[in-house]
Scaffold this active site. Structure first.
Site, short mmCIF file in Angstrom:
data_model
loop_
_atom_site.label_atom_id
_atom_site.label_comp_id
_atom_site.label_asym_id
_atom_site.label_seq_id
_atom_site.Cartn_x
_atom_site.Cartn_y
_atom_site.Cartn_z
N ASP A 13 0.94 -1.05 0.05
CA ASP A 13 0.13 0.36 -0.07
C ASP A 13 0.95 1.23 -0.02
O ASP A 13 1.94 1.02 0.21
CB ASP A 13 -1.01 -0.17 1.24
CG ASP A 13 -1.67 1.21 1.45
OD1 ASP A 13 -2.30 1.81 0.45
OD2 ASP A 13 -1.66 1.50 2.50
N MET A 14 0.37 2.30 -0.23
CA MET A 14 1.34 3.46 -0.29
C MET A 14 0.81 4.59 0.90
O MET A 14 1.82 4.56 1.87
CB MET A 14 1.08 4.30 -1.47
CG MET A 14 2.10 5.64 -1.44
SD MET A 14 1.85 6.57 -3.06
CE MET A 14 0.24 7.38 -2.78
N ASP A 15 -0.23 5.00 0.97
CA ASP A 15 -0.72 5.88 2.07
C ASP A 15 -0.67 5.32 3.46
O ASP A 15 -1.20 4.40 3.77
CB ASP A 15 -1.88 6.65 1.74
CG ASP A 15 -1.97 7.66 0.68
OD1 ASP A 15 -1.13 8.52 0.44
OD2 ASP A 15 -2.81 7.23 -0.56
N SER A 115 -3.02 0.90 -4.55
CA SER A 115 -3.29 2.24 -3.69
C SER A 115 -4.76 2.55 -4.26
O SER A 115 -4.91 2.56 -5.22
CB SER A 115 -2.29 3.19 -3.76
OG SER A 115 -2.75 4.49 -3.19
N ALA A 116 -5.34 3.33 -3.35
CA ALA A 116 -6.84 3.94 -3.72
C ALA A 116 -6.18 5.42 -4.23
O ALA A 116 -7.11 6.05 -4.78
CB ALA A 116 -7.69 4.18 -2.43
#
Length: 222
Positions: A13-15, A115-116
């Site tokens: 994931d990123m955030d 990621s979203a």
């Protein structure tokens, strides 16, 4: 006794996992909402939005406090632009990220990002930290009908990597992201923020860490 699964790819994931951007998304969201005349003190009325795509968060606000003027899509674009500028200002790479990605590579794993956040933001962030070449595939839920906790963005990333989702390990910081990765039938590693470390829902994960600096090959491969 079941045979241990073979892990061929790690999907990050990123955030909140690679970059400490959740507070920046919060700030961007609240700045934009306040500019529309929305009462941001009522934010506690919203459900758990961590890991949700920003258009879903904007819809939740609108359902409770509709505003006049800009469309919801325009508001989404304002929040994204503000969040990107805050990331560029603060460059909030989290501890252990470079080492975690390097460890995956040392283990011969393909590396993906799911990621979203919008694809152009994913590209920008990885380039900002000289990590773009370490990632074999990027998947964004930006244009999908459903984002996390729906598993589609993880399934898309596995497809781009050319591997079965069952051979992937997913690394997440949020409950919504963990649910998405488990629904995709992936091995799950969670690195919750300090204030979320004791959330009982993280029992669903295969491994829980307090920082990416703790990540080991055994965590990745099982």
């Amino acid at each position: 006794m079941s045979t241990p699964r073979q892990i061929l790819a790690a999907i990050f994931d990123m955030d909140g996992l690679l970059i400490d951007s959740e507070p920046l998304w919060d700030r961007a969201e609240l700045d934009v909402m306040a500019s529309l005349g929305v009462d941001i003190s009522r934010r506690n009325e919203l459900p758990d939005t961590l890991g949700l795509r920003i258009d879903m968060v904007v819809d939740l606000w609108y359902a409770r406090q509709p505003w006049n003027g800009p469309s919801r899509q325009e508001v989404v674009e304002r929040v994204i632009a503000r969040a990107i500028s805050l990331v560029e200002e603060t460059r909030p790479l989290l501890p252990g990220v470079r080492e975690a990605v390097a460890l995956c590579k040392e283990q011969g794993l393909l590396v993906g990002l799911a990621s979203a956040s919008p694809l152009h933001m994913l590209e920008k962030v990885l380039t900002m930290f000289d990590l773009r070449d370490s990632f074999d595939a990027l998947a964004s839920a930006e244009k999908l009908p459903y984002s996390k906790p729906h598993p589609q963005v993880y399934l898309d990333c596995a497809a781009k990597l050319g591997v079965d989702p069952l051979t992937c390990v997913a690394l997440e910081d949020s409950v919504n992201g963990m649910i998405a990765s488990k629904a995709a039938r992936m091995r799950s590693i969670v690195v919750p923020a300090p204030e979320a470390q004791n959330d009982p829902r993280f029992v669903l994960a295969d491994v829980k860490l307090s920082s990416l600096t703790e990540l080991t090959a055994k965590d990745l491969l099982g």
